[in-house]
Design an enzyme around this catalytic site. Structure first.
Site, mmCIF file in Angstrom:
data_model
loop_
_atom_site.group_PDB
_atom_site.id
_atom_site.type_symbol
_atom_site.label_atom_id
_atom_site.label_comp_id
_atom_site.label_asym_id
_atom_site.label_seq_id
_atom_site.Cartn_x
_atom_site.Cartn_y
_atom_site.Cartn_z
ATOM 1 N N PHE A 163 0.797 -1.219 0.000
ATOM 2 C CA PHE A 163 0.000 0.000 0.000
ATOM 3 C C PHE A 163 0.838 1.282 0.000
ATOM 4 O O PHE A 163 0.284 2.372 -0.071
ATOM 5 C CB PHE A 163 -0.923 -0.004 1.234
ATOM 6 C CG PHE A 163 -1.669 -1.301 1.398
ATOM 7 C CD1 PHE A 163 -2.761 -1.590 0.588
ATOM 8 C CD2 PHE A 163 -1.262 -2.249 2.320
ATOM 9 C CE1 PHE A 163 -3.439 -2.800 0.710
ATOM 10 C CE2 PHE A 163 -1.933 -3.455 2.458
ATOM 11 C CZ PHE A 163 -3.026 -3.731 1.649
ATOM 12 N N GLY A 167 -2.057 -10.999 8.803
ATOM 13 C CA GLY A 167 -2.806 -9.807 8.389
ATOM 14 C C GLY A 167 -3.243 -8.969 9.564
ATOM 15 O O GLY A 167 -3.550 -9.482 10.645
ATOM 16 N N ASP A 214 5.103 0.018 10.950
ATOM 17 C CA ASP A 214 4.074 -0.049 9.915
ATOM 18 C C ASP A 214 3.259 -1.329 10.096
ATOM 19 O O ASP A 214 2.934 -2.015 9.146
ATOM 20 C CB ASP A 214 4.727 -0.021 8.528
ATOM 21 C CG ASP A 214 3.721 0.212 7.413
ATOM 22 O OD1 ASP A 214 2.652 0.794 7.680
ATOM 23 O OD2 ASP A 214 3.999 -0.205 6.270
ATOM 24 N N HIS A 242 -2.778 -1.077 13.143
ATOM 25 C CA HIS A 242 -3.113 0.337 13.283
ATOM 26 C C HIS A 242 -4.105 0.622 14.408
ATOM 27 O O HIS A 242 -4.707 1.690 14.448
ATOM 28 C CB HIS A 242 -3.654 0.881 11.960
ATOM 29 C CG HIS A 242 -2.579 1.087 10.925
ATOM 30 N ND1 HIS A 242 -1.452 0.315 10.874
ATOM 31 C CD2 HIS A 242 -2.470 1.981 9.920
ATOM 32 C CE1 HIS A 242 -0.687 0.721 9.864
ATOM 33 N NE2 HIS A 242 -1.272 1.725 9.279
#
Length: 216
Positions: free
Chosen positions: A21, A77, A143, A146
């Protein structure tokens, strides 16, 4: 911050071909930070591998500096990549378990880029890996997940390992809630408030901070 010459054409092509992304302008800023941090001769560490898009850049910078990139991910994920969510990709679901498994795709990304020898891939959850990590790091790239729990866990686990003069890079920092989730932004503010970091560059949602003092 010096930008250097940037990645070679084949490395940039591998970055652009990989699932992920990160836009190219942020990737170039990450590469510049990794190149600068590589001069410390310490590992460059990434939290949140996914399919290896940003890992390609860190690995190339590590190769040029004579060090290594370490990338940490459980490869199941993050929250927004699960079935039914915006960033779900059914092609990285293991048909046997029905769960996401980005590890095979990541390995293919590294193989195609010719960078396997310059990466240590750690399969595990970031806080657990951080607890057993024994050395200093020249760059920490946050990263991963979130949520506040995950973003704070990544910062608390890895920032103390960052050498003085090393770089803390945080992705998906959005001051405006309309642009994205706020957990990375809150971690960014926390790092600045600690007094241990000085901001040195802003590129899109990518923030680069230098560790200038103890106290994390």
């Amino acid at each position: 911050m010096p930008t250097g010459t940037g990645p070679k054409a084949d490395v940039l092509a591998a970055f652009e071909a990989a699932k992920g992304f990160m836009p190219i302008h942020e990737g170039l800023a990450l590469y510049a930070a990794a190149t600068e941090a590589g001069a410390l001769g310490l590992p460059l560490l990434e939290v949140g591998t996914y399919c290896g898009r940003s890992t390609v850049l860190l690995a190339d910078a590590a190769r040029e500096a004579g060090t290594v990139a370490v990338t940490v991910d459980h490869h199941r994920g993050s929250e927004e990549q699960q079935p039914g969510w915006e960033y779900h990709d059914p092609t990285v679901v293991d048909p046997e378990t029905g769960r996401m498994d980005t590890l095979p795709t990541f390995r293919r990304t590294l193989h195609r880029a010719g960078l396997e020898d310059h990466v240590i891939a750690v399969v595990g959850r970031s806080p657990q890996v951080a607890r057993v990590w024994g050395g200093r790091i020249g760059l920490v790239f946050i990263d991963g997940g979130h949520t506040d729990e995950h973003a704070n866990g990544d910062y608390e686990g890895w920032a103390p390992h960052l050498a003085e003069g090393g770089l803390l890079v945080i992705h998906d920092v959005f001051p405006d809630p309309a642009d994205g989730g706020q957990a990375p932004y809150r971690v960014y503010l926390r790092a600045l408030a600690s007094g241990a970091f000085t901001e040195i560059s802003v590129t899109g949602s990518l923030r680069v901070l230098r560790r200038t003092a103890p106290g994390i």
